[in-house]
Scaffold this motif. Structure first.
Motif, short mmCIF file in Angstrom:
data_model
loop_
_atom_site.label_atom_id
_atom_site.label_comp_id
_atom_site.label_asym_id
_atom_site.label_seq_id
_atom_site.Cartn_x
_atom_site.Cartn_y
_atom_site.Cartn_z
N SER A 159 7.93 -8.64 6.68
CA SER A 159 8.78 -7.90 5.93
C SER A 159 9.03 -6.63 7.18
O SER A 159 8.20 -6.23 7.61
N PRO B 201 3.31 -2.20 -7.22
CA PRO B 201 2.21 -1.65 -6.76
C PRO B 201 1.10 -1.02 -7.82
O PRO B 201 -0.06 -1.06 -7.26
N VAL C 121 10.62 -2.95 7.28
CA VAL C 121 10.57 -1.65 6.36
C VAL C 121 11.30 -0.54 6.94
O VAL C 121 10.80 -0.09 8.33
N LEU D 34 13.35 -5.31 -0.39
CA LEU D 34 12.05 -5.05 -0.89
C LEU D 34 11.88 -3.33 -0.94
O LEU D 34 12.77 -2.87 -0.24
N LEU E 48 9.37 -0.40 -0.84
CA LEU E 48 7.76 -0.13 -0.59
C LEU E 48 7.74 1.38 -0.29
O LEU E 48 7.96 2.08 0.80
N ASP E 49 6.85 2.04 -1.07
CA ASP E 49 6.33 3.23 -1.05
C ASP E 49 7.48 4.21 -0.83
O ASP E 49 7.37 5.12 0.15
N TYR F 130 2.14 -4.75 -0.73
CA TYR F 130 2.16 -3.68 -1.62
C TYR F 130 1.07 -2.63 -1.46
O TYR F 130 1.05 -1.65 -2.23
#
Length: 195
Positions: free
Chosen positions: A142, A35, A144, A120, A122-123, A189
């Motif tokens: 993806s 990121p 999430v 993964l 992510l944030d 990202y």
């Protein structure tokens, strides 16, 4: 060489192999686009915000919002190529939907070949990315988990947490993946989620 010296040398060799192997494993799992590294590359991109879905993301300047997806969010695609596109679906909130990893396993259809599957982060959310081909089509998906979204049930607004699916497709040229995968990762990202 005496036995003490042999054991000492053996312990040093084993430790060196473990350190090298652990270092290789750690660094080989680093995402292609972290990121922080990604921010400079996408600073002039367009931003899409979905307040109800609880997410935002950036997409390239030469892409545009094309239409509303069926059962998903809007479809985004390059202005000059409608065979390549992205949409976001979910949240998947039913317990039987399962984890992001379980959802990824259920998206495979007959004749589809998985090229890669990786965890993964992510944030602050965990998930999984799966890359596959079927016929001449390429998919990069993806899932999430734990994304906070807003829903309206019987006129009442509620916050829920569930898994979203971020879907990228090339419906015309599976051989184009070497060019598209880095772009898809850059877009992935840029995702930010409501806390």
């Amino acid at each position: 060489m005496n036995q003490k010296g042999f054991i000492k040398d053996l312990v040093i060799i084993v430790l060196a192999v473990l350190l090298l192997g652990g270092g290789y494993f750690y660094f080989s799992k680093k995402p292609a686009y972290a990121p922080a590294e990604n921010q400079d590359q996408v600073s002039d991109w367009n931003v899409y915000i979905d307040d109800m879905g609880g997410y935002s993301f950036k997409y390239p300047k030469d892409w545009e919002r094309k239409s509303q997806g069926e059962g998903c969010g809007p479809v985004f695609a390059p202005k000059d190529n409608e065979n390549v596109w992205l949409t976001v679906c979910g949240p998947y909130i039913n317990p039987e939907d399962g984890t992001p990893q379980e959802l990824a396993g259920r998206t495979i259809s007959d004749g589809e070949k998985i090229l890669s599957k990786e965890d993964l982060s992510l944030d602050g959310h965990s998930g999984v990315t799966q890359e596959s081909v079927s016929g001449n089509e390429y998919e990069y998906i993806s899932f999430v988990g734990g994304v906070k979204s807003k829903v309206t049930i019987d006129g009442e607004s509620a916050n829920i947490r569930g898994t979203i699916g971020i879907y990228f497709y090339d419906q015309d040229d599976k051989d184009n993946t070497k060019d598209l995968k880095p772009l898809f990762k850059k877009i992935i990202y840029t995702f930010k989620f409501t806390k």
